[in-house]
Design a protein around this motif. Structure first.
Motif, PDB file in Angstrom:
ATOM      1  N   GLN A  91       0.805  -1.231   0.000  1.00 15.43           N
ATOM      2  CA  GLN A  91       0.000   0.000   0.000  1.00 15.43           C
ATOM      3  C   GLN A  91       0.838   1.281   0.000  1.00 15.43           C
ATOM      4  OE1 GLN A  91      -3.411  -0.266  -0.340  1.00 15.43           O
ATOM      5  NE2 GLN A  91      -2.740  -2.387  -0.646  1.00 15.43           N
ATOM      6  N   ALA A  92       2.159   1.157  -0.063  1.00 15.19           N
ATOM      7  CA  ALA A  92       3.064   2.320   0.012  1.00 15.19           C
ATOM      8  C   ALA A  92       2.800   3.119   1.300  1.00 15.19           C
ATOM      9  CB  ALA A  92       2.925   3.211  -1.225  1.00 15.19           C
ATOM     10  N   SER A  93       2.591   2.400   2.395  1.00 11.34           N
ATOM     11  CA  SER A  93       2.162   3.041   3.645  1.00 11.34           C
ATOM     12  C   SER A  93       3.148   4.078   4.172  1.00 11.34           C
ATOM     13  CB  SER A  93       1.973   1.985   4.743  1.00 11.34           C
ATOM     14  OG  SER A  93       1.165   0.953   4.284  1.00 11.34           O
ATOM     15  N   PHE A  94       4.435   3.818   3.973  1.00  9.42           N
ATOM     16  CA  PHE A  94       5.438   4.701   4.577  1.00  9.42           C
ATOM     17  C   PHE A  94       5.533   6.055   3.858  1.00  9.42           C
ATOM     18  CE2 PHE A  94      10.089   5.507   5.765  1.00  9.42           C
ATOM     19  CZ  PHE A  94       9.774   5.903   7.062  1.00  9.42           C
ATOM     20  N   ALA A  95       4.916   6.162   2.666  1.00 12.93           N
ATOM     21  CA  ALA A  95       5.032   7.406   1.887  1.00 12.93           C
ATOM     22  C   ALA A  95       4.520   8.612   2.665  1.00 12.93           C
ATOM     23  CB  ALA A  95       4.270   7.268   0.576  1.00 12.93           C
ATOM     24  N   ASP A  96       3.452   8.425   3.468  1.00  5.32           N
ATOM     25  CA  ASP A  96       2.905   9.566   4.202  1.00  5.32           C
ATOM     26  C   ASP A  96       2.852   9.305   5.710  1.00  5.32           C
ATOM     27  OD1 ASP A  96       0.949   7.650   3.989  1.00  5.32           O
ATOM     28  OD2 ASP A  96      -0.626   9.014   3.301  1.00  5.32           O
ATOM     29  N   ALA A  97       3.717   8.397   6.191  1.00  4.07           N
ATOM     30  CA  ALA A  97       3.827   8.211   7.643  1.00  4.07           C
ATOM     31  C   ALA A  97       4.423   9.485   8.242  1.00  4.07           C
ATOM     32  CB  ALA A  97       4.725   7.008   7.944  1.00  4.07           C
ATOM     33  N   PRO A  98       4.061   9.805   9.503  1.00  3.90           N
ATOM     34  CA  PRO A  98       4.524  11.074  10.093  1.00  3.90           C
ATOM     35  C   PRO A  98       6.053  11.192  10.142  1.00  3.90           C
ATOM     36  CG  PRO A  98       2.908   9.978  11.511  1.00  3.90           C
ATOM     37  CD  PRO A  98       3.168   9.047  10.375  1.00  3.90           C
ATOM     38  N   ASP A  99       6.750  10.034  10.190  1.00  2.00           N
ATOM     39  CA  ASP A  99       8.212  10.096  10.274  1.00  2.00           C
ATOM     40  C   ASP A  99       8.888   9.725   8.955  1.00  2.00           C
ATOM     41  OD1 ASP A  99       7.316   7.494  10.370  1.00  2.00           O
ATOM     42  OD2 ASP A  99       8.893   6.803  11.721  1.00  2.00           O
ATOM     43  N   THR A 100       8.158   9.820   7.864  1.00  2.00           N
ATOM     44  CA  THR A 100       8.777   9.517   6.568  1.00  2.00           C
ATOM     45  C   THR A 100       9.748  10.645   6.189  1.00  2.00           C
ATOM     46  OG1 THR A 100       8.186   8.482   4.456  1.00  2.00           O
ATOM     47  CG2 THR A 100       7.142  10.597   4.940  1.00  2.00           C
ATOM     48  N   PRO A 101      10.857  10.310   5.502  1.00  2.00           N
ATOM     49  CA  PRO A 101      11.891  11.329   5.250  1.00  2.00           C
ATOM     50  C   PRO A 101      11.379  12.613   4.593  1.00  2.00           C
ATOM     51  CG  PRO A 101      12.691   9.148   4.591  1.00  2.00           C
ATOM     52  CD  PRO A 101      11.279   8.969   5.016  1.00  2.00           C
ATOM     53  N   VAL A 102      10.444  12.515   3.656  1.00  2.00           N
ATOM     54  CA  VAL A 102       9.974  13.730   2.968  1.00  2.00           C
ATOM     55  C   VAL A 102       9.233  14.660   3.933  1.00  2.00           C
ATOM     56  CG1 VAL A 102       8.388  14.625   1.200  1.00  2.00           C
ATOM     57  CG2 VAL A 102       9.906  12.716   0.664  1.00  2.00           C
ATOM     58  N   ILE A 103       8.395  14.092   4.785  1.00  5.67           N
ATOM     59  CA  ILE A 103       7.628  14.933   5.722  1.00  5.67           C
ATOM     60  C   ILE A 103       8.556  15.578   6.744  1.00  5.67           C
ATOM     61  CG2 ILE A 103       5.935  14.827   7.611  1.00  5.67           C
ATOM     62  CD1 ILE A 103       4.176  13.159   5.827  1.00  5.67           C
ATOM     63  N   LYS A 104       9.493  14.794   7.259  1.00  2.01           N
ATOM     64  CA  LYS A 104      10.462  15.391   8.197  1.00  2.01           C
ATOM     65  C   LYS A 104      11.314  16.442   7.491  1.00  2.01           C
ATOM     66  CE  LYS A 104      12.264  11.617   9.984  1.00  2.01           C
ATOM     67  NZ  LYS A 104      13.080  10.755  10.823  1.00  2.01           N
ATOM     68  N   GLY A 105      11.690  16.155   6.245  1.00  2.00           N
ATOM     69  CA  GLY A 105      12.486  17.102   5.458  1.00  2.00           C
ATOM     70  C   GLY A 105      11.741  18.410   5.215  1.00  2.00           C
ATOM     71  N   LEU A 106      10.461  18.301   4.873  1.00  2.00           N
ATOM     72  CA  LEU A 106       9.654  19.509   4.636  1.00  2.00           C
ATOM     73  C   LEU A 106       9.611  20.380   5.886  1.00  2.00           C
ATOM     74  CD1 LEU A 106       6.657  17.920   2.685  1.00  2.00           C
ATOM     75  CD2 LEU A 106       8.181  19.710   1.793  1.00  2.00           C
ATOM     76  N   GLN A 107       9.424  19.738   7.036  1.00  2.80           N
ATOM     77  CA  GLN A 107       9.324  20.512   8.286  1.00  2.80           C
ATOM     78  C   GLN A 107      10.638  21.248   8.579  1.00  2.80           C
ATOM     79  OE1 GLN A 107       8.104  17.156  10.583  1.00  2.80           O
ATOM     80  NE2 GLN A 107       5.927  17.445  10.167  1.00  2.80           N
ATOM     81  N   VAL A 108      11.748  20.544   8.380  1.00  2.00           N
ATOM     82  CA  VAL A 108      13.066  21.153   8.629  1.00  2.00           C
ATOM     83  C   VAL A 108      13.342  22.292   7.644  1.00  2.00           C
ATOM     84  CG1 VAL A 108      15.549  20.705   8.433  1.00  2.00           C
ATOM     85  CG2 VAL A 108      14.087  19.102   9.684  1.00  2.00           C
ATOM     86  N   LEU A 109      13.070  22.035   6.371  1.00  2.00           N
ATOM     87  CA  LEU A 109      13.412  23.032   5.342  1.00  2.00           C
ATOM     88  C   LEU A 109      12.541  24.279   5.439  1.00  2.00           C
ATOM     89  CD1 LEU A 109      14.043  20.696   2.265  1.00  2.00           C
ATOM     90  CD2 LEU A 109      15.743  21.820   3.711  1.00  2.00           C
ATOM     91  N   ARG A 110      11.258  24.102   5.739  1.00  2.00           N
ATOM     92  CA  ARG A 110      10.358  25.249   5.895  1.00  2.00           C
ATOM     93  C   ARG A 110      10.890  26.205   6.970  1.00  2.00           C
ATOM     94  NH1 ARG A 110       5.342  27.675   4.164  1.00  2.00           N
ATOM     95  NH2 ARG A 110       4.755  26.439   2.392  1.00  2.00           N
ATOM     96  N   LYS A 111      11.376  25.608   8.046  1.00  2.00           N
ATOM     97  CA  LYS A 111      11.858  26.408   9.166  1.00  2.00           C
ATOM     98  C   LYS A 111      13.217  27.049   8.852  1.00  2.00           C
ATOM     99  CE  LYS A 111      10.388  24.551  13.142  1.00  2.00           C
ATOM    100  NZ  LYS A 111      10.545  23.393  14.008  1.00  2.00           N
ATOM    101  N   ARG A 112      14.128  26.240   8.335  1.00  2.00           N
ATOM    102  CA  ARG A 112      15.516  26.680   8.172  1.00  2.00           C
ATOM    103  C   ARG A 112      15.709  27.559   6.925  1.00  2.00           C
ATOM    104  NH1 ARG A 112      19.270  28.754   7.456  1.00  2.00           N
ATOM    105  NH2 ARG A 112      21.462  28.309   7.893  1.00  2.00           N
ATOM    106  N   PHE A 113      14.941  27.279   5.861  1.00  2.00           N
ATOM    107  CA  PHE A 113      15.085  28.047   4.607  1.00  2.00           C
ATOM    108  C   PHE A 113      13.715  28.572   4.176  1.00  2.00           C
ATOM    109  CE2 PHE A 113      18.372  24.712   4.551  1.00  2.00           C
ATOM    110  CZ  PHE A 113      19.528  25.482   4.444  1.00  2.00           C
ATOM    111  N   PRO A 114      13.184  29.576   4.882  1.00  2.00           N
ATOM    112  CA  PRO A 114      11.794  29.999   4.618  1.00  2.00           C
ATOM    113  C   PRO A 114      11.555  30.549   3.209  1.00  2.00           C
ATOM    114  CG  PRO A 114      12.883  31.408   6.266  1.00  2.00           C
ATOM    115  CD  PRO A 114      13.808  30.282   5.995  1.00  2.00           C
ATOM    116  N   ASP A 115      12.614  30.941   2.512  1.00  2.00           N
ATOM    117  CA  ASP A 115      12.427  31.486   1.158  1.00  2.00           C
ATOM    118  C   ASP A 115      12.543  30.448   0.051  1.00  2.00           C
ATOM    119  OD1 ASP A 115      12.081  34.006   2.225  1.00  2.00           O
ATOM    120  OD2 ASP A 115      14.222  34.483   2.111  1.00  2.00           O
TER     121      ASP A 115
END
Ligand code: PBG
Ligand code: ZN
Length: 331
Positions: A91-115
């Motif tokens: 089911q590709a379950s890990f694609a949108d798990a809360p700790d999947t690399p893309v979601i964690k990456g988005l949270q970090v990048l939004r904060k660190r590089f807001p532009d």
């Protein structure tokens, strides 16, 4: 009128660099470059990608180290790919798990590089245990309906985590419409959709499949990616995606499909992206290493060609180099 031959002195038009620049059609700015970035599952990782020299899979904790030098040079936009090592299922379950690399990456990048503009690839192939871009029926055939529902859920999760743009690369029918509806339903109407519309079944994706560990375990992708000779089908796919709500469309790969870029450009009025894919990257790299071409002039010539063909946005692994080279190229 006399029958005298009229000589056109073309040399007079490009002997001086200013005159050359007057002949140029379509300059390229740093805002138009998109850098693809692979996010590894291990937060502290910096893993070399053998098939793509100088490219790495970065852990979430090291995204800052990866991007600070590029942002300093003028990087404005990245395209994120998650690379899970295990955790693959039907089911590709890990694609949108809360700790999947893309979601964690988005949270970090939004904060660190807001532009920085954050684009996320939307596909299932890195997350399914069979490596296909779709969910499958028990008989192995594509389950289009379940696939687009799953893709819409993943796009919603990435948009909620901070993606400015979601970019479906799976090629299932009606996925742009399904994603658009899901975004609207969740009050995410500001999230844009960049569709991989004219995505051809290409040998040039080989190195990427090592990078993203997303090669199919059986069969190939010819049932859902376009046949390389299919010019009209490519335009049909572009029309369909725009009618379903795509804000941007893409032609992929780039160099071997320049005629498609021009066809699409002449037909549509949304900005057009092209993806200079992993195999094109590797080909230029190895040719330069072997002394056949000069890397810098060859890469710039390729990008100028894509611009001339009609592309507005360039997704390329040469973005770090182009950020250094661009100011000098314009002639
Ligand atoms: C996943 C995906 C692929 C690429 C982008 N998204 C691989 C594929 O479709 O097999 C290719 C990118 C590249 O080669 O650089 N659907
Ligand atoms: Zn895929």
């Amino acid at each position: 009128m006399s029958n005298k031959i009229i000589y056109h002195h073309l040399h007079a038009e490009y002997g001086h660099d200013v005159l050359r620049s007057w002949q140029a059609e379509g300059n390229i700015s740093k805002n138009q470059l998109v850098y693809p970035l692979f996010i590894a599952e291990t937060p502290t990782a910096k893993e070399e990608i053998t098939a793509m020299p100088n490219q790495f899979r970065w852990g979430v904790d090291r995204l800052e180290e990866a991007l600070v030098p590029l942002v300093k040079k003028g990087l404005r936009s990245v395209l994120l790919f998650g690379v899970p090592t295990g955790k693959k299922d039907s089911q590709a379950s890990f694609a949108d798990a809360p700790d999947t690399p893309v979601i964690k990456g988005l949270q970090v990048l939004r904060k660190r590089f807001p532009d920085l503009l954050l684009i996320t690839d939307i596909c299932l192939c890195a997350y399914t245990n069979h490596g296909h871009c779709a969910l499958l029926h028990e008989n192995g055939l594509i389950n289009n309906k379940a696939s687009i529902q799953r893709l819409a859920d993943i796009a919603t999760a990435y948009a909620q985590a901070g993606a400015h743009v979601v970019a479906p690369s799976d090629m299932m029918d009606s996925r742009v419409g399904a994603i658009k509806m899901a975004l609207l339903k969740h009050d995410l109407e500001r999230t844009a959709i960049m569709s991989y519309s004219a995505k051809f079944a290409s040998s040039f994706y080989g190195p990427f499949r090592e990078a993203a560990q997303s090669a199919p375990s059986f069969g190939d992708r010819k049932a859902y990616q376009l046949p390389p000779s299919a010019r009209k089908l490519a335009l049909t796919a572009v029309d369909r995606d725009i009618s379903e709500g795509a804000n941007f469309v893409m032609v992929k790969p780039a160099g071997p499909y320049m005629d498609i870029i021009r066809d699409v450009k002449n037909r549509i009025h949304v900005p057009l992206a092209c993806y200079q894919v992993s195999g094109e990257y590797a080909m230029l790299h190895h040719a330069a290493r072997a002394g056949a071409i000069d890397l810098k002039t060859a890469v710039i010539e390729c990008i100028i060609g894509l611009r001339r063909a009609g592309a507005d946005i360039f997704i390329t692994y040469y973005t770090p180099e182009l950020l250094d080279w661009l100011k000098k190229y314009t002639e």
